[in-house]
Write a protein that holds these residues in place. Structure first.
Motif, mmCIF file in Angstrom:
data_model
loop_
_atom_site.group_PDB
_atom_site.id
_atom_site.type_symbol
_atom_site.label_atom_id
_atom_site.label_comp_id
_atom_site.label_asym_id
_atom_site.label_seq_id
_atom_site.Cartn_x
_atom_site.Cartn_y
_atom_site.Cartn_z
ATOM 1 N N THR A 138 0.807 -1.218 0.000
ATOM 2 C CA THR A 138 0.000 0.000 0.000
ATOM 3 C C THR A 138 0.840 1.268 0.000
ATOM 4 O O THR A 138 0.654 2.152 -0.845
ATOM 5 C CB THR A 138 -0.941 -0.003 1.219
ATOM 6 O OG1 THR A 138 -1.659 -1.230 1.256
ATOM 7 C CG2 THR A 138 -1.914 1.152 1.136
ATOM 8 N N SER B 144 -11.397 1.716 -0.854
ATOM 9 C CA SER B 144 -11.826 0.703 0.116
ATOM 10 C C SER B 144 -10.737 -0.253 0.591
ATOM 11 O O SER B 144 -10.914 -0.910 1.615
ATOM 12 C CB SER B 144 -12.970 -0.127 -0.481
ATOM 13 O OG SER B 144 -12.533 -0.819 -1.640
ATOM 14 N N CYS B 145 -9.614 -0.350 -0.124
ATOM 15 C CA CYS B 145 -8.628 -1.395 0.194
ATOM 16 C C CYS B 145 -7.367 -0.877 0.869
ATOM 17 O O CYS B 145 -6.411 -1.631 1.037
ATOM 18 C CB CYS B 145 -8.242 -2.157 -1.078
ATOM 19 S SG CYS B 145 -9.598 -3.098 -1.796
ATOM 20 N N VAL B 146 -7.337 0.393 1.214
ATOM 21 C CA VAL B 146 -6.132 0.963 1.827
ATOM 22 C C VAL B 146 -6.218 0.841 3.344
ATOM 23 O O VAL B 146 -7.196 1.247 3.958
ATOM 24 C CB VAL B 146 -5.961 2.442 1.421
ATOM 25 C CG1 VAL B 146 -4.813 3.081 2.185
ATOM 26 C CG2 VAL B 146 -5.726 2.553 -0.081
ATOM 27 N N GLU B 147 -5.205 0.272 3.929
ATOM 28 C CA GLU B 147 -5.073 0.150 5.380
ATOM 29 C C GLU B 147 -3.640 0.528 5.753
ATOM 30 O O GLU B 147 -2.729 0.383 4.941
ATOM 31 C CB GLU B 147 -5.376 -1.294 5.827
ATOM 32 C CG GLU B 147 -6.805 -1.754 5.586
ATOM 33 C CD GLU B 147 -7.823 -1.053 6.465
ATOM 34 O OE1 GLU B 147 -7.396 -0.422 7.462
ATOM 35 O OE2 GLU B 147 -9.017 -1.127 6.161
ATOM 36 N N ALA C 30 -6.067 2.800 8.867
ATOM 37 C CA ALA C 30 -7.029 3.893 8.750
ATOM 38 C C ALA C 30 -6.387 5.257 8.474
ATOM 39 O O ALA C 30 -6.893 6.013 7.639
ATOM 40 C CB ALA C 30 -7.904 3.948 10.002
ATOM 41 N N ARG D 291 -5.536 5.406 4.877
ATOM 42 C CA ARG D 291 -6.766 5.484 4.084
ATOM 43 C C ARG D 291 -7.310 6.909 4.090
ATOM 44 O O ARG D 291 -7.734 7.429 3.052
ATOM 45 C CB ARG D 291 -7.818 4.522 4.641
ATOM 46 C CG ARG D 291 -9.156 4.609 3.915
ATOM 47 C CD ARG D 291 -10.180 3.641 4.479
ATOM 48 N NE ARG D 291 -11.449 3.810 3.797
ATOM 49 C CZ ARG D 291 -12.382 4.682 4.132
ATOM 50 N NH1 ARG D 291 -12.187 5.483 5.176
ATOM 51 N NH2 ARG D 291 -13.502 4.783 3.448
ATOM 52 N N GLN D 292 -7.288 7.554 5.253
ATOM 53 C CA GLN D 292 -7.781 8.924 5.336
ATOM 54 C C GLN D 292 -6.919 9.859 4.488
ATOM 55 O O GLN D 292 -7.432 10.782 3.844
ATOM 56 C CB GLN D 292 -7.782 9.379 6.798
ATOM 57 C CG GLN D 292 -8.735 10.516 7.103
ATOM 58 C CD GLN D 292 -10.194 10.128 6.940
ATOM 59 O OE1 GLN D 292 -10.548 8.962 7.093
ATOM 60 N NE2 GLN D 292 -11.038 11.093 6.629
ATOM 61 N N GLN E 141 -18.422 1.982 5.577
ATOM 62 C CA GLN E 141 -17.219 2.106 6.391
ATOM 63 C C GLN E 141 -17.428 3.084 7.537
ATOM 64 O O GLN E 141 -16.903 2.886 8.627
ATOM 65 C CB GLN E 141 -16.038 2.521 5.514
ATOM 66 C CG GLN E 141 -15.617 1.422 4.543
ATOM 67 C CD GLN E 141 -14.401 1.777 3.713
ATOM 68 O OE1 GLN E 141 -14.091 2.949 3.526
ATOM 69 N NE2 GLN E 141 -13.722 0.774 3.195
ATOM 70 N N ASP F 162 -15.422 10.994 6.258
ATOM 71 C CA ASP F 162 -14.970 10.748 4.892
ATOM 72 C C ASP F 162 -15.172 12.015 4.059
ATOM 73 O O ASP F 162 -16.309 12.446 3.849
ATOM 74 C CB ASP F 162 -15.775 9.580 4.303
ATOM 75 C CG ASP F 162 -15.261 9.141 2.949
ATOM 76 O OD1 ASP F 162 -14.827 10.010 2.173
ATOM 77 O OD2 ASP F 162 -15.308 7.936 2.665
#
Length: 341
Positions: free
Chosen positions: A136, A171-174, A176, A179-180, A225, A236
């Motif tokens: 990622t 949706s697949c980014v970790e 958190a 992802r943000q 989510q 979000d």
């Protein structure tokens, strides 16, 4: 006992690897190459992870096969190459995710003129999507350096694989925080606004449809989510923009101002219906009922209620019936949704 004896027969893959002049093409012609790869055949993995092999695998999934090949054979090797690159084997993931020259080869696929070959687009999207999930930080950092990345993806949005790529980024980014960070980057790139701009009479119908579906998927994914997150987690930004009065007004403008088409109205209405699917749509009452906060000029978020939903659908139905006689399917959808609510 029988296990004292070495009864294991080398696979044909191993026999090929015994040769110094073995080629990648010979290996991927073997029926069990993918099985051996997933079974962590170390000799095979070491061979595949060599620079020239990785470059050939990436080239197979991003380069149009010769037209003179039989149709059933044209995409056989690209398909196998994609399966090998996405076999979720760490040595291949590490090599592909950390080698910028390989990432550049992948990225170059987006720089082609549309339309993309749909099969190659699916191979590309699957490979990048796997890297987004497995490597990622490296891949996100690479894509963020590419100023025109979002523009190129949207240029090819007529290919459904590009929709999948955008949704994987969302949706697949970790973890958190990362992802943000990605969501803020996509928001800074005006992803939502640019998708809304594609829902317009002057745009190709396939592009309009895919843009609409992407927006609907973003809404649903973001809300799902958000429901799973703790209260203190940052909201979000993409969902906030999508639920804003400005975006809804812009969408309605695209649907009804100037020359109108059924495609833009149907696809725009699909987005509006998706926004109305949940009680978290605070913009609905504010936009259609003109509710205002006494302390500011901004609309007051009001909970989504049965009465508000009915008003929304009746307003849209009135607009559609007055301004576009060709939208009977859309009207039926609106009336059906109102009855459900």
């Amino acid at each position: 006992m029988f296990w004292k004896f070495d009864l294991h027969n080398n696979s044909h893959i191993d026999q090929l690897l015994d040769r110094e002049d073995v080629t990648l093409r010979e290996l991927i012609e073997e029926d069990d190459v993918l099985q051996e790869c997933k079974a962590q055949n170390r000799r095979l993995l070491l061979f595949l992870s060599q620079d020239h092999c990785m470059q050939e695998l990436v080239s197979l999934i991003t380069t149009e096969p010769p037209a003179d090949l039989e149709e059933k054979c044209r995409f056989k090797f690209p398909n196998i190459a994609c399966e090998l690159l996405t076999s979720d084997v760490s040595i291949i993931n590490d090599k592909l995710g950390s080698d910028e020259s390989l990432l550049e080869m992948l990225y170059h696929f987006l720089e082609q003129d549309p339309p993309l070959n749909p099969l190659l687009a699916s191979f590309f999207s699957k490979t990048i999507g796997n890297l987004i999930a497995r490597k990622t930080e490296q891949v996100v950092a690479f894509l963020k350096k590419k100023e025109g990345f979002i523009g190129l993806v949207l240029k090819h949005i007529d290919a459904s694989a590009m929709m999948d790529l955008l949704l994987r980024l969302i949706s697949c980014v970790e973890p958190a925080p990362l992802r943000q960070e990605v969501l803020h980057w996509l928001n800074e790139e005006r992803l939502v606004q640019r998708l809304i701009e594609l829902i317009h009479t002057g745009k190709d119908e396939e592009r309009q449809s895919n843009a609409s579906q992407t927006l609907c998927d973003i809404i649903r994914l973001s809300r799902d989510q958000a429901n799973q997150m703790q209260e203190n987690v940052e909201s979000d930004p993409l969902l906030a923009v999508l639920e804003s009065q400005e975006i809804v007004a812009g969408l309605l403008k695209n649907m009804f101002e100037g020359e109108r088409s059924e495609a833009s109205i149907v696809n725009g209405t699909q987005v509006l219906l998706t926004l109305l699917e949940t009680r978290r749509s605070g913009w609905v009452s504010a936009f259609f009922l003109n509710a205002s906060d006494s302390r500011s000029n901004s609309p007051t978020p009001v909970s989504y209620t049965f009465m508000t939903a009915c008003l929304v659908f009746r307003k849209l139905s009135l607009i559609l019936s007055e301004q576009c006689c060709c939208c009977s399917k859309t009207l039926k959808t609106l009336h059906h949704q109102e009855q459900i609510l």
